[in-house]
Scaffold this motif. Sequence first.
Motif, PDB file in Angstrom:
ATOM      1  N   PRO A   1      15.118  13.973  -3.797  1.00 53.55           N
ATOM      2  CA  PRO A   1      14.622  14.032  -2.634  1.00 53.55           C
ATOM      3  C   PRO A   1      14.567  12.844  -1.948  1.00 53.55           C
ATOM      4  O   PRO A   1      14.793  11.568  -2.570  1.00 53.55           O
ATOM      5  CB  PRO A   1      13.191  14.566  -3.131  1.00 53.55           C
ATOM      6  CG  PRO A   1      13.069  13.962  -4.316  1.00 53.55           C
ATOM      7  CD  PRO A   1      14.450  14.100  -4.937  1.00 53.55           C
ATOM      8  N   PRO A   2      14.287  12.661  -0.550  1.00 54.34           N
ATOM      9  CA  PRO A   2      14.152  11.493   0.082  1.00 54.34           C
ATOM     10  C   PRO A   2      12.788  10.771  -0.248  1.00 54.34           C
ATOM     11  O   PRO A   2      11.904  11.144  -0.476  1.00 54.34           O
ATOM     12  CB  PRO A   2      14.062  11.865   1.757  1.00 54.34           C
ATOM     13  CG  PRO A   2      13.502  13.182   1.566  1.00 54.34           C
ATOM     14  CD  PRO A   2      14.099  13.940   0.312  1.00 54.34           C
ATOM     15  N   MET A   3      12.628   9.422  -0.099  1.00 53.30           N
ATOM     16  CA  MET A   3      11.606   8.631  -0.290  1.00 53.30           C
ATOM     17  C   MET A   3      11.132   8.396   1.280  1.00 53.30           C
ATOM     18  O   MET A   3      11.939   7.543   1.773  1.00 53.30           O
ATOM     19  CB  MET A   3      11.684   7.500  -0.992  1.00 53.30           C
ATOM     20  CG  MET A   3      10.749   6.231  -0.867  1.00 53.30           C
ATOM     21  SD  MET A   3      11.026   4.747  -1.785  1.00 53.30           S
ATOM     22  CE  MET A   3       9.653   3.769  -1.544  1.00 53.30           C
ATOM     23  N   GLU A   4      10.485   9.102   1.560  1.00 48.48           N
ATOM     24  CA  GLU A   4       9.848   8.933   3.129  1.00 48.48           C
ATOM     25  C   GLU A   4       8.551   7.930   3.292  1.00 48.48           C
ATOM     26  O   GLU A   4       7.762   7.728   2.628  1.00 48.48           O
ATOM     27  CB  GLU A   4       9.176  10.304   3.646  1.00 48.48           C
ATOM     28  CG  GLU A   4      10.712  11.341   3.657  1.00 48.48           C
ATOM     29  CD  GLU A   4      10.178  12.847   4.088  1.00 48.48           C
ATOM     30  OE1 GLU A   4       9.438  12.687   5.218  1.00 48.48           O
ATOM     31  OE2 GLU A   4      10.208  13.535   3.534  1.00 48.48           O
ATOM     32  N   LYS A   5       8.752   7.171   4.348  1.00 47.21           N
ATOM     33  CA  LYS A   5       7.903   6.427   4.813  1.00 47.21           C
ATOM     34  C   LYS A   5       6.757   7.033   5.294  1.00 47.21           C
ATOM     35  O   LYS A   5       6.828   7.217   6.427  1.00 47.21           O
ATOM     36  CB  LYS A   5       8.255   5.114   5.712  1.00 47.21           C
ATOM     37  CG  LYS A   5       7.526   3.905   5.755  1.00 47.21           C
ATOM     38  CD  LYS A   5       8.099   2.966   6.594  1.00 47.21           C
ATOM     39  CE  LYS A   5       7.340   1.764   6.957  1.00 47.21           C
ATOM     40  NZ  LYS A   5       8.058   0.628   7.652  1.00 47.21           N
ATOM     41  N   ASN A   6       5.574   7.246   4.692  1.00 47.62           N
ATOM     42  CA  ASN A   6       4.307   7.726   5.266  1.00 47.62           C
ATOM     43  C   ASN A   6       3.122   6.853   5.382  1.00 47.62           C
ATOM     44  O   ASN A   6       3.161   5.838   4.941  1.00 47.62           O
ATOM     45  CB  ASN A   6       4.423   9.191   4.538  1.00 47.62           C
ATOM     46  CG  ASN A   6       4.207   8.841   2.778  1.00 47.62           C
ATOM     47  OD1 ASN A   6       3.653   7.702   2.614  1.00 47.62           O
ATOM     48  ND2 ASN A   6       4.572   9.796   2.305  1.00 47.62           N
ATOM     49  N   GLU A   7       2.075   7.818   5.475  1.00 46.09           N
ATOM     50  CA  GLU A   7       0.765   6.991   5.760  1.00 46.09           C
ATOM     51  C   GLU A   7       0.478   6.211   4.466  1.00 46.09           C
ATOM     52  O   GLU A   7       0.099   5.065   4.366  1.00 46.09           O
ATOM     53  CB  GLU A   7      -0.387   7.759   6.043  1.00 46.09           C
ATOM     54  CG  GLU A   7      -1.558   7.036   6.465  1.00 46.09           C
ATOM     55  CD  GLU A   7      -2.861   8.016   7.031  1.00 46.09           C
ATOM     56  OE1 GLU A   7      -3.912   7.775   6.773  1.00 46.09           O
ATOM     57  OE2 GLU A   7      -2.209   8.990   7.478  1.00 46.09           O
ATOM     58  N   GLN A   8       0.749   6.901   3.364  1.00 47.83           N
ATOM     59  CA  GLN A   8       0.243   6.397   1.811  1.00 47.83           C
ATOM     60  C   GLN A   8       1.387   4.900   1.655  1.00 47.83           C
ATOM     61  O   GLN A   8       0.716   4.227   1.178  1.00 47.83           O
ATOM     62  CB  GLN A   8       0.632   7.442   0.690  1.00 47.83           C
ATOM     63  CG  GLN A   8      -0.178   8.308   0.910  1.00 47.83           C
ATOM     64  CD  GLN A   8      -0.211   9.508  -0.233  1.00 47.83           C
ATOM     65  OE1 GLN A   8       1.080  10.147  -0.381  1.00 47.83           O
ATOM     66  NE2 GLN A   8      -1.136   9.954  -0.907  1.00 47.83           N
ATOM     67  N   THR A   9       2.677   5.418   2.060  1.00 41.19           N
ATOM     68  CA  THR A   9       3.329   3.994   1.676  1.00 41.19           C
ATOM     69  C   THR A   9       3.031   3.000   2.639  1.00 41.19           C
ATOM     70  O   THR A   9       3.128   2.024   2.204  1.00 41.19           O
ATOM     71  CB  THR A   9       5.017   4.542   2.188  1.00 41.19           C
ATOM     72  OG1 THR A   9       5.104   5.731   1.284  1.00 41.19           O
ATOM     73  CG2 THR A   9       5.913   3.462   1.756  1.00 41.19           C
ATOM     74  N   GLU A  10       2.699   3.111   3.926  1.00 37.76           N
ATOM     75  CA  GLU A  10       2.121   2.071   4.579  1.00 37.76           C
ATOM     76  C   GLU A  10       0.774   1.135   4.255  1.00 37.76           C
ATOM     77  O   GLU A  10       0.827   0.185   4.123  1.00 37.76           O
ATOM     78  CB  GLU A  10       1.989   2.534   6.242  1.00 37.76           C
ATOM     79  CG  GLU A  10       2.975   3.295   6.908  1.00 37.76           C
ATOM     80  CD  GLU A  10       3.873   2.138   7.597  1.00 37.76           C
ATOM     81  OE1 GLU A  10       3.674   1.108   7.269  1.00 37.76           O
ATOM     82  OE2 GLU A  10       4.754   2.543   8.252  1.00 37.76           O
ATOM     83  N   LYS A  11      -0.054   2.086   3.699  1.00 36.58           N
ATOM     84  CA  LYS A  11      -1.220   1.587   2.821  1.00 36.58           C
ATOM     85  C   LYS A  11      -0.752   0.617   1.846  1.00 36.58           C
ATOM     86  O   LYS A  11      -1.253  -0.514   1.926  1.00 36.58           O
ATOM     87  CB  LYS A  11      -2.049   2.555   2.576  1.00 36.58           C
ATOM     88  CG  LYS A  11      -3.500   2.000   1.993  1.00 36.58           C
ATOM     89  CD  LYS A  11      -4.446   3.169   1.779  1.00 36.58           C
ATOM     90  CE  LYS A  11      -5.810   2.406   1.027  1.00 36.58           C
ATOM     91  NZ  LYS A  11      -6.701   3.506   0.745  1.00 36.58           N
ATOM     92  N   LEU A  12       0.178   1.036   0.933  1.00 37.54           N
ATOM     93  CA  LEU A  12       0.511   0.276  -0.168  1.00 37.54           C
ATOM     94  C   LEU A  12       1.344  -1.017   0.210  1.00 37.54           C
ATOM     95  O   LEU A  12       1.303  -2.064  -0.235  1.00 37.54           O
ATOM     96  CB  LEU A  12       1.276   1.035  -1.113  1.00 37.54           C
ATOM     97  CG  LEU A  12       1.818   0.505  -2.315  1.00 37.54           C
ATOM     98  CD1 LEU A  12       0.821  -0.307  -3.180  1.00 37.54           C
ATOM     99  CD2 LEU A  12       2.646   1.408  -3.193  1.00 37.54           C
ATOM    100  N   LEU A  13       2.105  -0.765   1.421  1.00 35.92           N
ATOM    101  CA  LEU A  13       2.892  -1.858   1.900  1.00 35.92           C
ATOM    102  C   LEU A  13       1.715  -2.979   2.404  1.00 35.92           C
ATOM    103  O   LEU A  13       2.116  -4.350   2.287  1.00 35.92           O
ATOM    104  CB  LEU A  13       3.837  -1.397   3.205  1.00 35.92           C
ATOM    105  CG  LEU A  13       5.081  -0.748   2.580  1.00 35.92           C
ATOM    106  CD1 LEU A  13       5.757  -0.062   3.833  1.00 35.92           C
ATOM    107  CD2 LEU A  13       6.029  -1.727   1.892  1.00 35.92           C
TER     108      LEU A  13
END
Length: 382
Positions: free
Chosen positions: A293-305
């Motif tokens: 599956p794709p690794m999508e940049k989402n709100e959770q990713t943004e927070k961890l970033l």
Amino acid sequence: MKTYLQNHQEQMLQLLEKLVNIDSGSHDKAGVDHVGTVMKTLYQEIGFDIKEVKQEEFGNHLIIQKKHTDETKPTILILTHMDTVFEKGTAKERAFRIDGKRAYGPGVIDMKASLVSVYFAMKALIETGQNSAFQVEILLTSDEEVGSLTSRELIERYAEGKKYALVMEPARKNGAIVSARRGKGHYTVEVVGKAAHSGIEPEKGRSAIEELAHKIIQLYEITDEEEGIHVNVGLIEGGTSVNTISDHATAQVDVRFRTQDQVTEIKEQIATIIKNIDVDGTKVKIEGDINRPPMEKNEQTEKLLRIIKKVGDELDIFIKDTETGGGSDASFTSALGIPTVDGLGPVGGRAHRESEYLDIESLVPRTLLLASVIDDLAKRKD
């Protein structure tokens, strides 16, 4: 931790040399298990428990964690892999070497430098009295380079209940970490035709190669660069001689895409192409599927970033993120809804090639970054 790691850079490079000089191609079970034995011994020496998941074809997977109570149950999953793309004998032909500010050798950046980095990050946390090592569960898998055929289920099982997933593929050569990856599919298209002599009785033949040529062109038309969809036919095979109308032909097809929502339409387009025959008398079948599956940049990713970039700022390490088309195990944890960031390994480049290298000056800073991010995440209550 910075001082500790700086004082241990030479030991880090010595371990890296030892690992690089062990052949551990995905299909070299003995070699991968040799790497696993080295890492198992090291982790046991600093108080970690190791569970070995035996495999018949590939190397054994390792699950590594400190003994914990319910209160210190791991919340952070770290993903690494021990296998490389290189054939047995490569380590002898191109042994680990240092030239200036770079280290070279098979698998040096993808991802043996990351195996070193994770181990020394754990060691630094322990030696400096941080309890955050208890919050970490580490997977060392053996078949990432061939699609995580046996490790995907393991990754998904151990990802359950985790708050964060940190994936140790190398940072990009400009130092960027990875916040999005495209999904991936692999298909084999097989065409059966009817053989005939191309000079004596061509009218009796039905060319499998001609039919496959139509299919290849149609498959490429699925590509949509703006939407992040790309189809590539990387291998083709067919025919028996130049003056024989081919009765068989095959093609290996790679499909990349940006979002999970694109999968249904891509599959429908492929099915339509395979169903419609262009050369009468030929038959076409397809095998394969979407396997990452794709690794999508989402709100959770943004927070961890934001957390990682903040830690980087505190260490005077500027962190930027990027999207890449290559696949990794980060896709599996991301698809489960777990905040995931990839490319947290040291900086290097030219992975999978003879000129693959590690930027030596990145080894200590990126290990410090990893240890500091773990410490920050472990102390968060949200």
